[in-house]
Design an enzyme around this catalytic site. Structure first.
Site, PDB file in Angstrom:
ATOM      1  N   THR A   1      59.324  51.322   5.628  1.00 39.06           N
ATOM      2  CA  THR A   1      59.138  50.082   4.888  1.00 39.06           C
ATOM      3  C   THR A   1      59.364  50.340   3.403  1.00 39.06           C
ATOM      4  OG1 THR A   1      57.511  49.304   6.492  1.00 39.06           O
ATOM      5  CG2 THR A   1      57.523  48.211   4.360  1.00 39.06           C
TER       6      THR A   1
ATOM      7  N   LEU B   1      52.087  52.316   3.059  1.00 35.01           N
ATOM      8  CA  LEU B   1      53.220  51.628   3.666  1.00 35.01           C
ATOM      9  C   LEU B   1      53.860  52.591   4.658  1.00 35.01           C
ATOM     10  CD1 LEU B   1      55.057  49.878   0.655  1.00 35.01           C
ATOM     11  CD2 LEU B   1      53.596  48.790   2.368  1.00 35.01           C
ATOM     12  N   ASP B   2      54.419  52.052   5.738  1.00 33.65           N
ATOM     13  CA  ASP B   2      55.131  52.895   6.708  1.00 33.65           C
ATOM     14  C   ASP B   2      56.301  53.604   6.039  1.00 33.65           C
ATOM     15  OD1 ASP B   2      53.456  51.908   8.638  1.00 33.65           O
ATOM     16  OD2 ASP B   2      54.932  50.568   9.541  1.00 33.65           O
ATOM     17  N   ARG B   3      56.686  54.726   6.615  1.00 35.75           N
ATOM     18  CA  ARG B   3      57.817  55.491   6.102  1.00 35.75           C
ATOM     19  C   ARG B   3      59.057  54.616   5.913  1.00 35.75           C
ATOM     20  NH1 ARG B   3      60.048  60.779   6.493  1.00 35.75           N
ATOM     21  NH2 ARG B   3      58.141  61.540   7.486  1.00 35.75           N
TER      22      ARG B   3
END
Length: 289
Positions: free
Chosen positions: A68, A64-66
């Protein structure tokens, strides 16, 4: 913002699901899942607290993105990681994200099919719509909407909620973005979306929403948020559905709405599921070991 440090107790408290093969944790926004080229603290630095008697710490089954938040799947050992990796690669795992976007679609639901490619090798993993890029498909559905004056938009994100235009998933405002007199009277429409990525490209949901002219609130790369001092990214990995066992129903895990998204979701019709779970969504039960 994530905590300055993650204690073992805090990590365990974020556990949503556990069995012999898989863990699902509630990832906090603003915390990288693994160390980048420049180093720094990451979530996987703290996975040792999630061994639960096994000799090795669990490992990431996906990313997951930082910025998110929400459901993050971990494999508890190599065999489990291989099985989960295959399920993710073949698209067998269902993923639903919740986002709050600026503006919004006119239809109630639809599908975005826009190929993606890297914007510039020198800019890392920033992406763009590129007809010659990799296929990328996202299903979306409107869950609710509201209108806010732009002069109160910032206070909305800080917790001052406006009245919703209707119940979640049912109401559509009659008015579009418009000026009611100029300047601070411009009204800002917010839309609560459920997003289902059918492919897994980097930054797919963020680029797709921005390309449709409804950028995600707090997106400082593809949206309108400032690089510093703006609201956090309003993108949350709400649910994963994992068909982990052949002779059992898929495992369905739901992550609670994070604090930083509540003020924007409430005017769109969202109601705290802890108080009144109208959606029927709940956390999956924990299974030992």
């Amino acid at each position: 913002m994530p905590p300055k440090e993650m204690t073992p107790e805090q990590m365990v408290s974020r556990l949503l699901f556990r069995d012999g093969l898989m863990l699902v944790i509630d990832k906090p926004a603003g915390f990288a899942v693994h160390r980048g080229p420049k180093g720094g603290e990451s979530l996987e630095d703290h996975f040792g607290a999630l061994r639960f008697g096994l000799p090795r710490a669990p490992a990431l089954a996906h990313r997951l993105d930082r910025d998110t938040s929400g459901c993050l799947v971990l494999g508890r050992h190599r065999k489990a990681l291989a099985q989960l990796g295959k399920l993710f690669k073949t698209g067998a795992i269902g993923k639903t994200y919740w986002a709050v976007v600026e503006g919004g679609p006119e239809a109630e639901e639809g599908q975005i099919e826009l190929p993606l490619a890297r914007l510039d090798v020198a800019r890392g993993w920033w992406m763009k719509h590129d007809p010659s890029g990799q296929p990328a498909v996202t299903k979306w559905k409107v869950m609710g909407q509201n209108l806010q004056r732009t002069d109160s938009f910032a206070s909305l994100l800080e917790g001052e909620a406006a009245e919703p235009t209707g119940p979640a998933g049912s109401g559509r405002p009659d008015d579009k973005l418009h000026e009611a007199g100029g300047g601070s009277d411009v009204e800002q429409q917010l839309t609560w979306l459920a997003l289902e990525p059918l492919t897994g490209r980097t930054h797919q949901l963020r680029v797709h929403c921005a390309a449709m002219a409804w950028p995600i609130v707090g997106d400082a790369i593809y949206g309108t948020a400032p690089r510093a001092g703006g609201p956090p990214l309003h993108l949350h990995a709400r649910e994963v559905v994992v068909p982990l066992y052949k002779n059992r129903p898929p495992i369905r895990v739901v992550a609670p709405v994070p604090e930083h998204m509540r003020a924007a979701l409430s005017p769109c019709g969202w109601r705290d599921e802890n108080a009144n779970d109208e959606s029927g969504l709940r956390r999956a039960s924990t299974v030992s070991p």
